[in-house]
Design a protein around this motif. Structure first.
Motif, PDB file in Angstrom:
ATOM      1  N   LEU A  25      59.069  -7.859  -5.616  1.00 15.38           N
ATOM      2  CA  LEU A  25      60.243  -8.744  -5.692  1.00 15.38           C
ATOM      3  C   LEU A  25      61.444  -8.169  -4.954  1.00 15.38           C
ATOM      4  CD1 LEU A  25      59.934  -9.963  -9.352  1.00 15.38           C
ATOM      5  CD2 LEU A  25      59.834 -11.371  -7.316  1.00 15.38           C
ATOM      6  N   PRO A  46      52.593 -10.155 -12.666  1.00 16.44           N
ATOM      7  CA  PRO A  46      52.308  -9.328 -11.488  1.00 16.44           C
ATOM      8  C   PRO A  46      50.984  -8.587 -11.627  1.00 16.44           C
ATOM      9  CG  PRO A  46      54.563  -8.988 -12.198  1.00 16.44           C
ATOM     10  CD  PRO A  46      53.919  -9.853 -13.225  1.00 16.44           C
ATOM     11  N   LEU A  67      54.480 -15.851  -9.285  1.00 15.14           N
ATOM     12  CA  LEU A  67      54.782 -15.043 -10.470  1.00 15.14           C
ATOM     13  C   LEU A  67      55.352 -15.864 -11.626  1.00 15.14           C
ATOM     14  CD1 LEU A  67      56.226 -11.690  -9.117  1.00 15.14           C
ATOM     15  CD2 LEU A  67      53.938 -12.202  -9.916  1.00 15.14           C
ATOM     16  N   ARG A  69      57.958 -15.484   0.735  1.00 15.09           N
ATOM     17  CA  ARG A  69      58.592 -15.822  -0.549  1.00 15.09           C
ATOM     18  C   ARG A  69      57.693 -16.666  -1.438  1.00 15.09           C
ATOM     19  NH1 ARG A  69      61.979 -12.249   1.012  1.00 15.09           N
ATOM     20  NH2 ARG A  69      63.592 -12.871   2.468  1.00 15.09           N
ATOM     21  N   ILE A  70      56.392 -16.507  -1.272  1.00 14.61           N
ATOM     22  CA  ILE A  70      55.493 -17.243  -2.153  1.00 14.61           C
ATOM     23  C   ILE A  70      55.428 -16.557  -3.486  1.00 14.61           C
ATOM     24  CG2 ILE A  70      53.154 -18.142  -2.397  1.00 14.61           C
ATOM     25  CD1 ILE A  70      52.890 -17.267   0.625  1.00 14.61           C
ATOM     26  N   GLU A  81      57.294 -15.254  -5.685  1.00 19.77           N
ATOM     27  CA  GLU A  81      58.033 -15.591  -6.898  1.00 19.77           C
ATOM     28  C   GLU A  81      57.522 -16.890  -7.517  1.00 19.77           C
ATOM     29  OE1 GLU A  81      62.235 -15.119  -6.614  1.00 19.77           O
ATOM     30  OE2 GLU A  81      62.509 -15.675  -8.707  1.00 19.77           O
ATOM     31  N   GLU A  98      52.709 -12.754   1.296  1.00 17.58           N
ATOM     32  CA  GLU A  98      53.256 -13.369   0.082  1.00 17.58           C
ATOM     33  C   GLU A  98      54.710 -12.990  -0.116  1.00 17.58           C
ATOM     34  OE1 GLU A  98      50.672 -12.150  -3.028  1.00 17.58           O
ATOM     35  OE2 GLU A  98      49.257 -13.772  -2.691  1.00 17.58           O
TER      36      GLU A  98
END
Lengths: 310, 421
Positions: free
Chosen positions: B402, B236, B231, B225-226, B228, B221
């Motif tokens: 992140l 989170p 989210l 870059r999934i 963000e 993830e």
């Protein structure tokens, strides 16, 4: 009437202050641009608006009330760094993203088919995401962003990494959403896009908002004494001329700042007298880029290079 | 605490893991392997060499005859495990005989030659000639027989009652009894030991596997870059909770599948285990094991998710996971070392210690009776550990998830705990 207000937002990471007391307002039904160079604090601001980061100070206010977790389901968010689950099927991916926004499969089922057909992905709906081309993956991402019919669309550097076809597709989506009365907020370091799309802007530099308001008003305010010129010939004689304050070359156009607003006719005459072929002479016009450079001009040269590279 | 977002995440995690090739293969492979191992053992047991030819040679006809009488009656002879032939010759003749039989012995056509000299009636020393001079199972088999014949011969002309003789003939017979608090004293075979090994291995494999899977999925993830995008819909904490619960369910399902043969063996009599492998455990042991495992999974998966959030890629993560892996590996070896003596102090401590008790306790309670207080204490300690770990793991996860770029140092990770996110 503002739909969204950002009040005194501040965020620090260790010793670095990424966003420093930022204030701006997003009017209803507008396309709002958050503009600044890379590292200015755009993404951090947007992440705080999305509730991904907790601000050290300040708040985001939606129609008078501080936003809570439920705000997220009213927003379609496309981050700069985006991705999809590679092993998931296209259609499962879309259902999943709708589901975490609180929309059940049967609620979005029709829309999924509609969008997939419109974006020419319908026959790929059972493919795994990893089997799609990058451009098609981006399309899936767009659909996931707007599928749940959000009231707000927040896009972080939406045009970075898009091919021309998808750039246009996204522009269409943005304009379509605007027509539907949605609020669109996007951040960009591409002044050109912002200038073409935005109604309102906020300019951020080193974490501080240095300029905000309606694009039209801003341009009006800054365009006095300014001439945008397209020409053939040599204008180097202008550099030290007494009526000229500043000459900025932007490649296709040149921005000329006069010392007094009433000197535009004098400038035109000067150009003609010096055998410059004037193709376009736009008095009281200024590009967003010029405004930006004027305001955040300390690292001007670096920025110009950066912009030129994009 | 539960909402549609967490449920959606749980559903996705569960689907992703349950239908992954790794999960299906491992889940089916492990019981397969267990049955295969048991099968191989049973096969080896039943297919031991039959009709092994053994020559028994003594120096007197009298001795040879009495061996003949006793050996023919023995069960080894009846079952056909050994085929005995008997001869009388003295030591010099034996040398020539051995020369003649050398080839047969080397080709293993003849299993071995046992020479019982007359002197054995005084010192019980016999000689064994074979391709391999040390054959423990053969020695064990023949020891009693030869001893009995020698005793008979020795006491032949002495006035002793039959009872006295019978007693002298008897070897020592160990019968294992298990002493526990509630079930009284029971006779049992190796079954529980096998079971203790089984539980230890299954817990170890499952914790490592599900933990690693979760970590990989967090790294994916982050790497793709999934995160963000996700989210922007879930917090989170919701994402982490959903992932942990999804993975925990996967682990419980896996363990239930793995334990089903054991439960089946306990509840039916269709399958007959060899007497040596019979086990006696209460179904409560299985239930306790699953509860303990559930808490353990929650804790470990939390830690693995945290590790996944710290690192950007599997390479960096593989070195960083060592501290957490140790929390699984060390108890695993403690549990293994406990098998020979389940009452070792270290076993008792480890069966109560946070993290360790998840693996050690089920094996311990399979082997010995564990006081109920200890069982409850272990669960309480595990729950407290989870409560203590979760906020820390959660915070590191929230911050790490992140972050991209340079692999952070542990000192930096500790600093994250002071950040406000």
């Amino acid at each position: 009437m503002y739909s969204l207000e950002v009040k005194n937002l501040t965020k620090t990471f260790g010793k670095i202050t990424a966003v420093d007391n930022a204030n701006f307002e997003v009017p209803e039904g507008s396309i709002f641009g958050l503009i600044g160079r890379n590292g200015a604090g755009k993404t951090t601001t947007i992440r705080m608006m999305m509730g991904i980061y907790l601000p050290d100070n300040g708040e985001v206010v939606l129609k008078g009330a501080k936003i809570g977790p439920e705000f997220k389901s009213r927003v379609g968010y496309l981050p700069e760094e985006r991705g999809l689950y590679k092993k998931m099927k296209v259609i499962d991916t879309l259902y999943y993203f709708a589901e975490i926004k609180g929309k059940r499969k049967n609620e979005v089922h029709k829309k999924v088919d509609e969008y997939l057909k419109r974006f020419e992905l319908y026959d790929r709906r059972l493919s795994k995401v990893e089997d799609l081309s990058k451009g098609n993956q981006q399309k899936v991402q767009f659909i996931a962003t707007i599928l749940h019919d959000p009231d707000f669309i927040i896009l972080d550097e939406p045009f970075s990494g898009l091919d021309p076809v998808n750039t246009n597709l996204l522009k269409d989506i943005i304009l379509e959403m605007k027509q539907k009365g949605k609020v669109i907020i996007f951040s960009t370091h591409l002044m050109d896009f912002a200038e073409k799309l935005c109604d309102h802007i906020a300019m951020i530099d080193h974490g501080k908002i240095i300029l905000k308001g309606s694009l039209k008003e801003i341009k009006q305010k800054y365009s006095q004494k300014n001439v945008s010129l397209t020409y053939n010939g040599d204008v180097s004689f202008l550099n030290h001329h007494p009526i000229i304050d500043k000459v900025e070359n932007f490649g296709n156009t040149t921005g000329i700042r006069l010392k007094e607003a009433n000197q535009t006719q004098e400038l035109l005459k000067l150009l003609l007298d010096n055998n410059v072929i004037v193709k376009k002479f736009d008095a009281n016009d200024i590009s967003l880029q010029e405004i930006f450079i004027e305001l955040a001009g300390k690292d001007e040269d670096n920025f110009k290079k950066e912009v030129a590279n994009v | 605490m539960f909402n549609y977002r967490i449920l959606a995440v749980i559903k996705r995690e569960l689907m992703e893991k349950l239908f992954s090739k790794a999960f299906i293969t491992m889940t089916l492979l492990v019981p397969g392997l267990i049955f295969l191992m048991l099968g191989i053992q049973a096969f080896l047991y039943s297919s031991e060499k039959k009709n092994l030819r053994i020559d028994i040679i003594t120096e007197s006809n009298e001795l040879t005859n009495s061996f003949l009488n006793d050996f023919i009656k023995s069960e080894y002879s009846k079952s056909g495990k050994y085929v005995f032939s008997f001869q009388t010759m003295n030591r010099d003749e034996l040398k020539k005989y051995l020369e003649g039989k050398k080839k047969e012995l080397i080709d293993e056509k003849l299993g071995g030659i046992v020479f019982v000299p007359t002197s054995a009636l005084n010192d019980k020393k016999v000689e064994y000639y074979s391709k391999s001079s040390q054959n423990i199972s053969l020695f064990k088999d023949l020891d009693g027989l030869i001893n009995k014949t020698l005793i008979d011969q020795y006491f032949h002309n002495k006035t002793l009652s039959k009872e006295e003789l019978d007693f002298a003939r008897l070897g020592v017979d160990f019968t294992g009894f298990k002493v526990s608090e509630d079930e009284g004293i029971k006779e049992e075979g190796y079954g529980n030991l096998v079971l203790a090994y089984l539980f230890t291995f299954l817990l170890y494999i499952s914790l490592l596997m599900i933990g690693q899977m979760t970590m990989q999925s967090v790294i994916e993830e982050k790497n793709n870059r999934i995160v963000e995008v996700v989210l922007s819909s879930v917090s989170p904490t919701e994402l982490m909770t959903g992932k942990i619960l999804g993975a925990t369910l996967t682990g419980i399902i896996q363990m239930a599948i793995w334990l089903s043969p054991v439960i089946l063996l306990m509840s039916t009599t269709i399958f007959v285990l060899p007497k040596e492998l019979l086990f006696s455990i209460n179904i409560n042991v299985i239930i306790y094991m699953l509860i303990n495992f559930l808490i353990g999974l929650l804790t470990f998966i939390g830690l693995f998710a945290m590790l996944g959030a710290i690192f950007d890629n599997p390479q960096d993560a593989s070195s960083g996971t060592l501290p957490v892996m140790m929390l699984i590996i060390i108890p695993f070896f403690i549990a293994l070392s406990m098998m020979e003596d389940p009452n070792k102090p270290i076993a008792e401590i480890a069966s109560l210690f946070p993290f360790a008790s998840i693996i050690v306790m089920p094996a311990r309670m399979t082997l010995v009776g564990v006081p109920t207080l200890h069982l409850i204490l272990a669960v309480v300690i595990n729950i407290l550990t989870f409560i203590a770990i979760f906020p820390i793991a959660g915070k590191i996860y929230r911050i790490g998830i992140l972050r991209t770029g340079k692999k952070p140092k542990w000192s930096e990770v500790f600093k994250w705990l002071r950040y406000k996110y």
